[in-house]
Design a protein around this motif. Sequence first.
Motif, short mmCIF file in Angstrom:
data_model
loop_
_atom_site.label_atom_id
_atom_site.label_comp_id
_atom_site.label_asym_id
_atom_site.label_seq_id
_atom_site.Cartn_x
_atom_site.Cartn_y
_atom_site.Cartn_z
N TYR A 131 -43.46 -10.45 34.95
CA TYR A 131 -43.90 -11.33 33.86
C TYR A 131 -42.86 -11.42 32.75
O TYR A 131 -43.18 -11.43 31.56
N GLY A 132 -41.59 -11.49 33.13
CA GLY A 132 -40.52 -11.66 32.18
C GLY A 132 -40.05 -10.39 31.48
O GLY A 132 -39.20 -10.46 30.60
N THR A 133 -40.54 -9.22 31.90
CA THR A 133 -40.18 -7.97 31.22
C THR A 133 -39.03 -7.23 31.91
O THR A 133 -38.58 -6.20 31.40
N LEU A 134 -38.53 -7.72 33.04
CA LEU A 134 -37.35 -7.15 33.68
C LEU A 134 -36.18 -8.10 33.41
O LEU A 134 -36.14 -9.22 33.93
N PRO A 135 -35.22 -7.70 32.54
CA PRO A 135 -34.13 -8.61 32.16
C PRO A 135 -33.32 -9.08 33.37
O PRO A 135 -33.19 -8.37 34.38
N GLU A 136 -32.75 -10.26 33.25
CA GLU A 136 -32.00 -10.86 34.35
C GLU A 136 -30.77 -10.04 34.71
O GLU A 136 -30.36 -9.99 35.87
N ASN A 137 -30.16 -9.36 33.73
CA ASN A 137 -28.93 -8.60 33.97
C ASN A 137 -29.18 -7.15 34.34
O ASN A 137 -28.29 -6.32 34.24
N LEU A 138 -30.40 -6.83 34.79
CA LEU A 138 -30.73 -5.45 35.12
C LEU A 138 -31.12 -5.34 36.59
O LEU A 138 -31.90 -6.16 37.10
N SER A 139 -30.56 -4.34 37.27
CA SER A 139 -30.98 -4.07 38.65
C SER A 139 -32.33 -3.34 38.64
O SER A 139 -32.88 -3.03 37.58
N HIS A 140 -32.86 -3.05 39.82
CA HIS A 140 -34.17 -2.41 39.94
C HIS A 140 -34.11 -1.42 41.09
O HIS A 140 -33.72 -1.77 42.20
N THR A 141 -34.50 -0.19 40.83
CA THR A 141 -34.47 0.81 41.89
C THR A 141 -35.33 0.41 43.09
O THR A 141 -36.34 -0.27 42.94
#
Length: 212
Positions: A131-141
């Motif tokens: 819902y838009g809370t993971l920034p575009e420039n951030l990876s995700h484990t």
Amino acid sequence: EGEIPAELDGTLYRVGPGQTRNHDITLKHLFDGDAFVHAYSIRDGKIRVRAQFINTPQRMEEQELGRMIYSEYGTLAPELPEGYQPKFNGKNQPSVNIIPWDGRMLGLSEGGHPAEIDPKTLEFRSYWDYYGTLPENLSHTAHPKFDLRTGQGYCYGIVKGPGLALVVYRMEKNGKLEELHRIPQPGFFMVHDMMLSDEHIIFAILQVKYSL
């Protein structure tokens, strides 16, 4: 050998790389290859298996062009035709893990946002940003951890670009992420996993780092 217990009722999902060649290129690492998902539906002592590639936009672009466009973890893509501009900055393969969260099925990688997958058709829906809370420039484990007492999860990512911060999030039960910590790093390290204790999230930051 043996029989499937009749009381088992549900679906087991598994995901991983599904090819050793991308068109005419032999892939050089076990991490390489488009994500391929299996669904093992278990009921009344029988198993029905469905399986297919996850048709991400990058995979579909390569299928349409008929060649490898994006480099993989261990395999460089060949030189592209003159004047051809790839549609994306890279290829985010949801081929490491698959989890249920917030009523969705998410395929996970180490290099980008989760991919939402339809649990019935196994079709790619979209990349998911909580819902838009993971920034575009951030990876995700690909290896979030969950607190069974609270129902909350914990995940992290590395900022892509200046700063190289390790960012730690709590996965709230409303489906959004809450940033907990932002820890600057002196280089780009391969932080593969974490440990969750009663009071701490523990990371092993090893000495080996990538040369960017």
